[in-house]
Design a protein around this motif. Structure first.
Motif, short mmCIF file in Angstrom:
data_model
loop_
_atom_site.label_atom_id
_atom_site.label_comp_id
_atom_site.label_asym_id
_atom_site.label_seq_id
_atom_site.Cartn_x
_atom_site.Cartn_y
_atom_site.Cartn_z
N GLN A 76 9.47 3.07 -14.74
CA GLN A 76 10.76 3.75 -14.92
C GLN A 76 10.60 5.04 -15.72
OE1 GLN A 76 13.29 2.61 -13.11
NE2 GLN A 76 11.73 1.12 -12.51
N ARG A 77 9.50 5.13 -16.50
CA ARG A 77 9.30 6.30 -17.35
C ARG A 77 8.27 7.29 -16.80
NH1 ARG A 77 9.32 1.92 -20.74
NH2 ARG A 77 7.12 2.02 -21.22
N ARG A 78 7.31 6.78 -15.98
CA ARG A 78 6.22 7.65 -15.54
C ARG A 78 5.59 7.07 -14.27
NH1 ARG A 78 0.82 8.78 -19.14
NH2 ARG A 78 -0.41 9.67 -17.46
N PRO A 79 5.42 7.87 -13.23
CA PRO A 79 4.79 7.35 -12.01
C PRO A 79 3.30 7.09 -12.23
CG PRO A 79 5.21 9.69 -11.80
CD PRO A 79 5.79 9.27 -13.12
N PHE A 80 2.75 6.17 -11.46
CA PHE A 80 1.32 5.86 -11.52
C PHE A 80 0.89 5.21 -10.22
CE2 PHE A 80 3.55 2.31 -13.57
CZ PHE A 80 3.08 1.22 -12.87
N LEU A 81 -0.42 5.09 -10.05
CA LEU A 81 -1.00 4.36 -8.93
C LEU A 81 -1.43 2.99 -9.42
CD1 LEU A 81 -3.26 7.06 -7.25
CD2 LEU A 81 -1.07 6.19 -6.43
N LEU A 82 -1.26 1.99 -8.57
CA LEU A 82 -1.71 0.63 -8.85
C LEU A 82 -2.73 0.27 -7.77
CD1 LEU A 82 -1.49 -2.11 -10.33
CD2 LEU A 82 0.43 -2.64 -8.81
N VAL A 83 -3.96 -0.01 -8.20
CA VAL A 83 -5.03 -0.40 -7.29
C VAL A 83 -5.30 -1.88 -7.54
CG1 VAL A 83 -7.42 0.02 -6.59
CG2 VAL A 83 -6.02 1.91 -7.46
N CYS A 84 -5.30 -2.66 -6.46
CA CYS A 84 -5.52 -4.10 -6.59
C CYS A 84 -6.72 -4.51 -5.74
CB CYS A 84 -4.29 -4.88 -6.11
SG CYS A 84 -2.80 -4.50 -7.02
N LYS A 85 -7.51 -5.42 -6.29
CA LYS A 85 -8.67 -5.96 -5.57
C LYS A 85 -8.43 -7.44 -5.34
CE LYS A 85 -13.14 -6.50 -4.40
NZ LYS A 85 -13.10 -7.57 -3.44
N ARG A 106 3.79 0.29 -1.18
CA ARG A 106 2.41 0.17 -0.69
C ARG A 106 2.02 1.46 0.03
NH1 ARG A 106 -1.27 -4.10 0.54
NH2 ARG A 106 0.28 -5.64 -0.06
N LEU A 107 0.81 1.93 -0.24
CA LEU A 107 0.26 3.11 0.42
C LEU A 107 -0.88 2.69 1.34
CD1 LEU A 107 0.03 5.50 -2.67
CD2 LEU A 107 1.80 5.45 -0.91
N PRO A 108 -1.13 3.46 2.38
CA PRO A 108 -2.28 3.14 3.25
C PRO A 108 -3.58 3.36 2.49
CG PRO A 108 -1.24 5.20 3.92
CD PRO A 108 -0.40 4.64 2.84
N THR A 109 -4.55 2.48 2.72
CA THR A 109 -5.84 2.62 2.06
C THR A 109 -6.80 3.45 2.90
OG1 THR A 109 -6.53 0.50 2.96
CG2 THR A 109 -5.66 0.51 0.71
N ARG A 110 -6.51 3.56 4.18
CA ARG A 110 -7.39 4.38 5.04
C ARG A 110 -7.34 5.82 4.55
NH1 ARG A 110 -7.26 3.72 11.32
NH2 ARG A 110 -8.38 1.89 10.66
N GLY A 111 -8.46 6.41 4.33
CA GLY A 111 -8.53 7.78 3.84
C GLY A 111 -8.45 7.89 2.33
N ALA A 112 -8.20 6.77 1.63
CA ALA A 112 -8.12 6.80 0.17
C ALA A 112 -9.47 6.55 -0.48
CB ALA A 112 -7.11 5.77 -0.32
N GLY A 113 -10.47 6.21 0.32
CA GLY A 113 -11.80 5.96 -0.22
C GLY A 113 -11.96 4.60 -0.86
N GLY A 117 -10.58 -4.87 1.19
CA GLY A 117 -10.11 -5.85 0.21
C GLY A 117 -9.29 -5.25 -0.92
N PHE A 118 -9.13 -3.94 -0.92
CA PHE A 118 -8.33 -3.26 -1.94
C PHE A 118 -6.95 -2.93 -1.38
CE2 PHE A 118 -12.41 -2.80 -3.79
CZ PHE A 118 -12.23 -2.57 -5.13
N SER A 119 -5.96 -2.90 -2.24
CA SER A 119 -4.61 -2.46 -1.91
C SER A 119 -4.24 -1.33 -2.85
CB SER A 119 -3.60 -3.60 -2.08
OG SER A 119 -3.95 -4.70 -1.27
N LEU A 120 -3.39 -0.44 -2.37
CA LEU A 120 -3.00 0.73 -3.15
C LEU A 120 -1.47 0.84 -3.13
CD1 LEU A 120 -3.93 3.33 -4.64
CD2 LEU A 120 -3.99 4.44 -2.39
N PHE A 121 -0.89 1.10 -4.30
CA PHE A 121 0.56 1.21 -4.44
C PHE A 121 0.91 2.45 -5.26
CE2 PHE A 121 -0.51 -3.21 -4.04
CZ PHE A 121 0.40 -3.71 -3.13
#
Length: 131
Positions: A76-85, A106-113, A117-121
């Motif tokens: 709510q105070r600051r945007p960030f990325l959340l990477v989950c394994k 949720r963001l696509p992981t293709r092209g994110a490097g 097994g990882f998820s990106l948010f």
């Protein structure tokens, strides 16, 4: 400046984390690295604001719930990325994750490097608006 906070319930892994973070620091004084042995669900040291958070399986359900509530407050105070394994099953079953829809996208992981097994948010007050 770079800072890194690590939370680990197993003391030996926390010690290994501190050793690895010290190597990464390489004598650079402007960087802060900290790895503490804590159970996140009961920690008196909640996560500080950051650009990226990384969660690795396994987290106990109570710890995951507490952490998601804390991250929701930070979002709510600051945007960030959340990477989950290896967290997809745990996240799907967590009520706090299902309630995170307004602040977590949720963001696509293709092209994110990221390896398989990882998820990106994207987290933030406007995550659903595409921010």
């Amino acid at each position: 400046d770079v800072s890194c906070d690590g939370y680990e319930v197993v003391g030996a892994r926390a010690a290994l984390g501190r050793e690895m973070l010290a190597r990464l620091a390489g004598g650079r004084r402007r960087r802060r690295y900290r790895c503490v042995s804590r159970t996140l669900g009961r920690s008196r040291l909640p996560p500080a604001a950051a650009d990226v958070f990384f969660m690795f399986n396994p987290l106990a359900p109570s710890s995951l719930e507490a952490l998601l509530r804390q991250l929701g407050g930070l979002a709510q105070r600051r945007p960030f990325l959340l990477v989950c394994k290896a967290m997809d099953a745990e996240l799907r079953s967590a009520p706090a994750f299902r309630a995170s829809r307004p602040w977590l996208r949720r963001l696509p992981t293709r092209g994110a490097g990221l390896p398989r097994g990882f998820s990106l948010f994207r987290a933030g007050a406007r995550a659903r608006a595409g921010c």
